[in-house]
Design an enzyme around this catalytic site. Sequence first.
Site, PDB file in Angstrom:
ATOM      1  N   SER A 181      35.649  22.652  40.973  1.00 21.83           N
ATOM      2  CA  SER A 181      35.548  23.655  42.033  1.00 21.83           C
ATOM      3  C   SER A 181      34.738  23.057  43.180  1.00 21.83           C
ATOM      4  O   SER A 181      33.619  22.595  42.972  1.00 21.83           O
ATOM      5  CB  SER A 181      34.850  24.900  41.476  1.00 21.83           C
ATOM      6  OG  SER A 181      34.570  25.819  42.512  1.00 21.83           O
ATOM      7  N   LYS A 185      40.092  23.251  42.759  1.00 21.55           N
ATOM      8  CA  LYS A 185      39.877  24.597  43.305  1.00 21.55           C
ATOM      9  C   LYS A 185      38.991  24.454  44.528  1.00 21.55           C
ATOM     10  O   LYS A 185      38.001  23.723  44.500  1.00 21.55           O
ATOM     11  CB  LYS A 185      39.207  25.458  42.228  1.00 21.55           C
ATOM     12  CG  LYS A 185      38.429  26.661  42.722  1.00 21.55           C
ATOM     13  CD  LYS A 185      38.022  27.538  41.542  1.00 21.55           C
ATOM     14  CE  LYS A 185      36.725  28.291  41.797  1.00 21.55           C
ATOM     15  NZ  LYS A 185      36.301  29.072  40.611  1.00 21.55           N
ATOM     16  N   LYS A 227      36.900  26.631  47.668  1.00 22.36           N
ATOM     17  CA  LYS A 227      36.404  27.928  48.121  1.00 22.36           C
ATOM     18  C   LYS A 227      36.984  28.216  49.498  1.00 22.36           C
ATOM     19  O   LYS A 227      37.050  27.303  50.343  1.00 22.36           O
ATOM     20  CB  LYS A 227      34.873  27.887  48.199  1.00 22.36           C
ATOM     21  CG  LYS A 227      34.200  27.675  46.850  1.00 22.36           C
ATOM     22  CD  LYS A 227      34.380  28.895  45.961  1.00 22.36           C
ATOM     23  CE  LYS A 227      33.502  28.793  44.721  1.00 22.36           C
ATOM     24  NZ  LYS A 227      33.659  29.984  43.862  1.00 22.36           N
ATOM     25  N   ASP A 287      39.560  30.027  45.842  1.00 26.11           N
ATOM     26  CA  ASP A 287      38.681  31.098  45.360  1.00 26.11           C
ATOM     27  C   ASP A 287      37.956  31.717  46.559  1.00 26.11           C
ATOM     28  O   ASP A 287      37.203  31.036  47.251  1.00 26.11           O
ATOM     29  CB  ASP A 287      37.662  30.523  44.365  1.00 26.11           C
ATOM     30  CG  ASP A 287      36.773  31.603  43.732  1.00 26.11           C
ATOM     31  OD1 ASP A 287      36.935  32.798  44.058  1.00 26.11           O
ATOM     32  OD2 ASP A 287      35.907  31.237  42.904  1.00 26.11           O
ATOM     33  N   GLU A 306      41.969  33.224  43.561  1.00 20.37           N
ATOM     34  CA  GLU A 306      40.948  33.855  42.732  1.00 20.37           C
ATOM     35  C   GLU A 306      40.160  34.885  43.548  1.00 20.37           C
ATOM     36  O   GLU A 306      39.683  34.582  44.653  1.00 20.37           O
ATOM     37  CB  GLU A 306      40.019  32.751  42.199  1.00 20.37           C
ATOM     38  CG  GLU A 306      38.993  33.222  41.191  1.00 20.37           C
ATOM     39  CD  GLU A 306      38.135  32.057  40.686  1.00 20.37           C
ATOM     40  OE1 GLU A 306      38.511  30.880  40.861  1.00 20.37           O
ATOM     41  OE2 GLU A 306      37.068  32.342  40.116  1.00 20.37           O
ATOM     42  N   ASP A 310      38.048  37.304  38.826  1.00 15.96           N
ATOM     43  CA  ASP A 310      36.792  36.747  38.316  1.00 15.96           C
ATOM     44  C   ASP A 310      35.773  37.885  38.329  1.00 15.96           C
ATOM     45  O   ASP A 310      35.607  38.608  37.325  1.00 15.96           O
ATOM     46  CB  ASP A 310      36.386  35.555  39.207  1.00 15.96           C
ATOM     47  CG  ASP A 310      34.997  34.993  38.943  1.00 15.96           C
ATOM     48  OD1 ASP A 310      34.255  35.565  38.137  1.00 15.96           O
ATOM     49  OD2 ASP A 310      34.625  33.968  39.560  1.00 15.96           O
ATOM     50  N   LYS A 345      34.227  34.196  32.236  1.00 12.57           N
ATOM     51  CA  LYS A 345      32.884  33.617  32.267  1.00 12.57           C
ATOM     52  C   LYS A 345      32.087  34.326  31.188  1.00 12.57           C
ATOM     53  O   LYS A 345      32.000  35.565  31.183  1.00 12.57           O
ATOM     54  CB  LYS A 345      32.216  33.833  33.627  1.00 12.57           C
ATOM     55  CG  LYS A 345      32.810  32.981  34.741  1.00 12.57           C
ATOM     56  CD  LYS A 345      32.116  33.196  36.073  1.00 12.57           C
ATOM     57  CE  LYS A 345      32.750  32.325  37.154  1.00 12.57           C
ATOM     58  NZ  LYS A 345      32.317  32.718  38.505  1.00 12.57           N
ATOM     59  N   GLY A 365      32.978  28.778  35.823  1.00 12.46           N
ATOM     60  CA  GLY A 365      31.678  28.107  35.775  1.00 12.46           C
ATOM     61  C   GLY A 365      30.685  28.789  36.693  1.00 12.46           C
ATOM     62  O   GLY A 365      31.072  29.501  37.629  1.00 12.46           O
TER      63      GLY A 365
HETATM   64  O1  OSB Z   1      33.327  32.124  41.697  1.00 17.77           O
HETATM   65  O2  OSB Z   1      33.698  30.697  40.223  1.00 17.77           O
HETATM   66  C1  OSB Z   1      32.955  31.153  41.071  1.00 17.77           C
HETATM   67  C2  OSB Z   1      29.930  28.875  41.574  1.00 17.77           C
HETATM   68  C3  OSB Z   1      28.938  29.817  41.819  1.00 17.77           C
HETATM   69  C4  OSB Z   1      29.276  31.148  41.831  1.00 17.77           C
HETATM   70  C5  OSB Z   1      30.593  31.550  41.602  1.00 17.77           C
HETATM   71  C6  OSB Z   1      31.577  30.621  41.357  1.00 17.77           C
HETATM   72  C7  OSB Z   1      31.235  29.253  41.370  1.00 17.77           C
HETATM   73  C8  OSB Z   1      32.211  28.182  41.204  1.00 17.77           C
HETATM   74  C9  OSB Z   1      31.702  26.880  40.657  1.00 17.77           C
HETATM   75  O3  OSB Z   1      33.356  28.257  41.565  1.00 17.77           O
HETATM   76  C10 OSB Z   1      32.028  26.686  39.238  1.00 17.77           C
HETATM   77  C11 OSB Z   1      31.283  25.523  38.638  1.00 17.77           C
HETATM   78  O4  OSB Z   1      31.568  24.386  39.012  1.00 17.77           O
HETATM   79  O5  OSB Z   1      30.409  25.755  37.780  1.00 17.77           O
HETATM   80 MG    MG Z   2      35.271  32.636  41.168  1.00 20.15          MG
END
Ligand code: OSB
Ligand code: MG
Length: 368
Positions: A136, A162, A164, A189, A214, A239, A263, A291
């Site tokens: 991500s 992925k 953001k 995401d 997402e 999520d 999660k 994550g």
């Molecule tokens: O939305 O999945 C998420 C990180 C912090 C808060 C929310 C998210 C995330 C990530 C990173 O997408 C996931 C990771 O690499 O641990």
């Molecule tokens: Mg997410």
Amino acid sequence: MKITDITIRHLQMKLKAPFTTSFGTFTNKDFLLLEAKDQDGTIGWGESVAFHSPWYNEETLQTNWHMLEDFLIPLILNKEINHPDEVSEIFAPIRKNNMAKSTIEGAIWDIYAQQTNQSLASALGGKKDKIEVGISIGIQKSIEDLVALVDEYVKEGYKRIKVKIKPGWDVDVMRTLRENFPNVAMMADANSAYRLEDAELLKQLDEFDLTMIEQPLASDDIIDHSQLQKMLNTPICLDESIHSLEDARKAVELGSTKIINIKIGRVGGLTEAKKIHDYCEANGIPVWCGGMLESGIGRAHNVALTTLSNFILPGDTAGSNRYWEKDIILPEVVAANGYIEVPQTAGIGYAIDREAVESFTVAKKNYK
Ligand code: OSB
Ligand code: MG
């Protein structure tokens, strides 16, 4: 088992690079670790995935500490527990605070796996000896920076990327990525940055053949997502909106989600995570493991959960070296060619680097 001794530590670890989402930027990771000791001396570890500010959800490191100290630890200390599935029943009178609950439950699963002499993955019913993982990537300063980073991770072997997105960093970004990486599995995401009125804009993402989008809409929504899904070809993956098996069932029945990001902390622990997994498997909904920028301990729990059969899509559990100069487990989690080998030793399968744990600890308290 009977837990007779619990230590909570607040750790602060510096991320190798800042991580930016639509809701904010992380430069440090502040989190709680929980060490639980059984009367027979077995030690288990759990990690709280609550962040230091209530951006992702309403929980924080401090609310977790309060819930653990004043409500959850008193319910667990010196209670006879035969199976970790009992923990969620013991916690049932306490509403939500899922990340706090999951912190203890994770340590109890670790102890249970050690006492039954099996890996946490096997204790959960997982069969895979390696898991496929993606990465991500946060919002970057420029599209060029993002393309360079994606290139680096694709070369490292990550099979799914992925990124953001947020308003102003979305359609053009995804178009440029797709042009540069025509064959890489990609997804976006939004962390709840859009509203149903943005449907026309989100529809433009259909062009880029994304595996999913997402959590585009509000963090507590499952109604508007079902409307949006009717307008998009790209599958929606929830999520933030999913906290329990009941949430998952309702979202699936409404057609609000075609894929679920599980999660462990967000759903209150491994037992609930497994229930959501089983429900999704029975209903043809693929899942993947999300994550929360975890340290090695939370990461180890994610690796174990991902061995369950319906974790069909690569998750966000990248290798330790993607986040930290030095992790707190030995060996660190290694992702090679997009795969992590699942440890076979009893419990979470990684040793705790106590020296590293102490070096990152900024506060600690013991409960007996
Ligand atoms: O939305 O999945 C998420 C990180 C912090 C808060 C929310 C998210 C995330 C990530 C990173 O997408 C996931 C990771 O690499 O641990
Ligand atoms: Mg997410």
